[in-house]
Design a protein around this motif. Structure first.
Motif, PDB file in Angstrom:
ATOM      1  N   ARG A  77      49.623  28.400  45.974  1.00 21.38           N
ATOM      2  CA  ARG A  77      50.157  29.723  45.626  1.00 21.38           C
ATOM      3  C   ARG A  77      49.035  30.536  45.009  1.00 21.38           C
ATOM      4  N   LEU A  78      48.752  31.658  45.625  1.00 18.26           N
ATOM      5  CA  LEU A  78      47.645  32.507  45.222  1.00 18.26           C
ATOM      6  C   LEU A  78      48.181  33.805  44.647  1.00 18.26           C
ATOM      7  N   LEU A  79      47.680  34.183  43.478  1.00 17.61           N
ATOM      8  CA  LEU A  79      48.029  35.461  42.860  1.00 17.61           C
ATOM      9  C   LEU A  79      46.782  36.338  42.889  1.00 17.61           C
ATOM     10  N   ILE A  80      46.877  37.477  43.583  1.00 15.82           N
ATOM     11  CA  ILE A  80      45.763  38.414  43.667  1.00 15.82           C
ATOM     12  C   ILE A  80      46.026  39.559  42.698  1.00 15.82           C
ATOM     13  N   VAL A  81      45.026  39.859  41.866  1.00 17.38           N
ATOM     14  CA  VAL A  81      45.163  40.909  40.860  1.00 17.38           C
ATOM     15  C   VAL A  81      44.109  41.980  41.118  1.00 17.38           C
ATOM     16  N   GLY A  82      44.569  43.227  41.275  1.00 11.07           N
ATOM     17  CA  GLY A  82      43.672  44.348  41.511  1.00 11.07           C
ATOM     18  C   GLY A  82      43.823  44.875  42.924  1.00 11.07           C
TER      19      GLY A  82
ATOM     20  N   ILE B 191      46.771  43.495  34.937  1.00  9.26           N
ATOM     21  CA  ILE B 191      46.887  42.259  34.163  1.00  9.26           C
ATOM     22  C   ILE B 191      48.316  42.087  33.656  1.00  9.26           C
ATOM     23  N   ASP B 192      48.912  43.164  33.144  1.00 10.28           N
ATOM     24  CA  ASP B 192      50.282  43.082  32.630  1.00 10.28           C
ATOM     25  C   ASP B 192      51.249  42.610  33.712  1.00 10.28           C
ATOM     26  N   GLN B 193      51.110  43.151  34.922  1.00 10.59           N
ATOM     27  CA  GLN B 193      51.981  42.731  36.029  1.00 10.59           C
ATOM     28  C   GLN B 193      51.734  41.264  36.377  1.00 10.59           C
ATOM     29  N   ALA B 194      50.476  40.828  36.330  1.00 15.24           N
ATOM     30  CA  ALA B 194      50.151  39.429  36.638  1.00 15.24           C
ATOM     31  C   ALA B 194      50.791  38.491  35.623  1.00 15.24           C
ATOM     32  N   ILE B 195      50.665  38.827  34.335  1.00 13.42           N
ATOM     33  CA  ILE B 195      51.253  37.991  33.280  1.00 13.42           C
ATOM     34  C   ILE B 195      52.770  37.951  33.439  1.00 13.42           C
ATOM     35  N   GLU B 196      53.377  39.084  33.715  1.00 11.82           N
ATOM     36  CA  GLU B 196      54.837  39.133  33.897  1.00 11.82           C
ATOM     37  C   GLU B 196      55.268  38.300  35.110  1.00 11.82           C
ATOM     38  N   THR B 197      54.494  38.351  36.172  1.00 11.08           N
ATOM     39  CA  THR B 197      54.791  37.543  37.362  1.00 11.08           C
ATOM     40  C   THR B 197      54.766  36.060  37.013  1.00 11.08           C
ATOM     41  N   LEU B 198      53.771  35.643  36.254  1.00  8.39           N
ATOM     42  CA  LEU B 198      53.660  34.236  35.864  1.00  8.39           C
ATOM     43  C   LEU B 198      54.771  33.836  34.899  1.00  8.39           C
ATOM     44  N   ARG B 199      55.129  34.725  33.979  1.00 13.02           N
ATOM     45  CA  ARG B 199      56.223  34.446  33.038  1.00 13.02           C
ATOM     46  C   ARG B 199      57.561  34.308  33.753  1.00 13.02           C
ATOM     47  N   SER B 200      57.736  35.049  34.838  1.00 10.70           N
ATOM     48  CA  SER B 200      59.030  35.056  35.534  1.00 10.70           C
ATOM     49  C   SER B 200      59.284  33.785  36.336  1.00 10.70           C
ATOM     50  N   GLY B 201      58.324  32.874  36.351  1.00 10.83           N
ATOM     51  CA  GLY B 201      58.530  31.620  37.065  1.00 10.83           C
ATOM     52  C   GLY B 201      57.896  31.605  38.438  1.00 10.83           C
ATOM     53  N   ARG B 202      57.367  32.726  38.887  1.00  9.76           N
ATOM     54  CA  ARG B 202      56.652  32.748  40.165  1.00  9.76           C
ATOM     55  C   ARG B 202      55.220  32.351  39.878  1.00  9.76           C
ATOM     56  N   GLY B 203      55.001  31.082  39.729  1.00 10.02           N
ATOM     57  CA  GLY B 203      53.701  30.570  39.316  1.00 10.02           C
ATOM     58  C   GLY B 203      52.639  30.741  40.379  1.00 10.02           C
TER      59      GLY B 203
END
Length: 177
Positions: free
Chosen positions: A2-7, A33-45
């Motif tokens: 699972r890849l999270l792209i930021v920017g 960054i805020d959206q990335a942290i929220e995405t990770l907090r929401s369980g979408r690791g």
């Protein structure tokens, strides 16, 4: 993976996303960054973060650490800017990839960083017994409960079991109780 792209990666995002998806990655994108942290907090690791060097990586890494989120960060930049690469590595990024992306380079770096981040290193013979047991239960459909004192590595062991289970392609959701 699972890849999270930021920017935004100045338009190179779609190319990088397509390359990652062709290698089997599930990709999520956030712009800040805020959206990335929220995405990770929401369980979408995520197993790995690709971050535009235009994003403040020196702010991102401490925020991940404060949230107890352990994800390797790979910085990406549209130009071969040595200063941006050095700053990203100093800030805590594991690697720097210049864009436009080279398919082989992205595949190699993503595989290496993802494998490195989940390595389980131990010396103790009792820990070897625990790992052997974890390997046995990972292959089954059994539910397991991992207990222990704070800081002993329960989440590390849970990730280890998850990564070797039949559910490894499903999300791993860590809940700090």
């Amino acid at each position: 993976m699972r890849l999270l792209i930021v920017g935004t990666l100045n338009g190179q995002l779609s190319t990088a996303t397509k390359m990652a998806m062709s290698k089997g990655a599930k990709v999520t994108h956030t712009e800040t960054i805020d959206q990335a942290i929220e995405t990770l907090r929401s369980g979408r690791g995520a197993d790995l973060m690709m971050v535009d060097v235009a994003v403040d990586i020196s702010n991102l890494i401490p925020r991940l650490q404060a949230e107890h989120i352990c994800i390797p960060v790979v910085a990406c930049g549209v130009e071969t800017d040595a200063r941006a690469a050095v700053n990203a590595i100093r800030a805590g990024a594991k690697e720097y990839i210049p864009l436009p992306p080279d398919a082989e380079l992205i595949a190699a770096v993503l595989a290496a960083v993802a494998e490195e981040s989940h390595a389980l290193i131990f010396k103790d013979s009792k820990m070897a017994d625990v790992v052997k047991l974890a390997d046995q239960v990972a292959a089954s459909e059994a539910s397991i409960l991992i207990t222990g004192e704070s800081g002993t590595g329960k989440e590390v062991m849970a990730r280890y079991v998850h990564d070797r289970s039949l559910r490894r392609d499903k999300p791993f959701i860590s809940v700090n109780c």
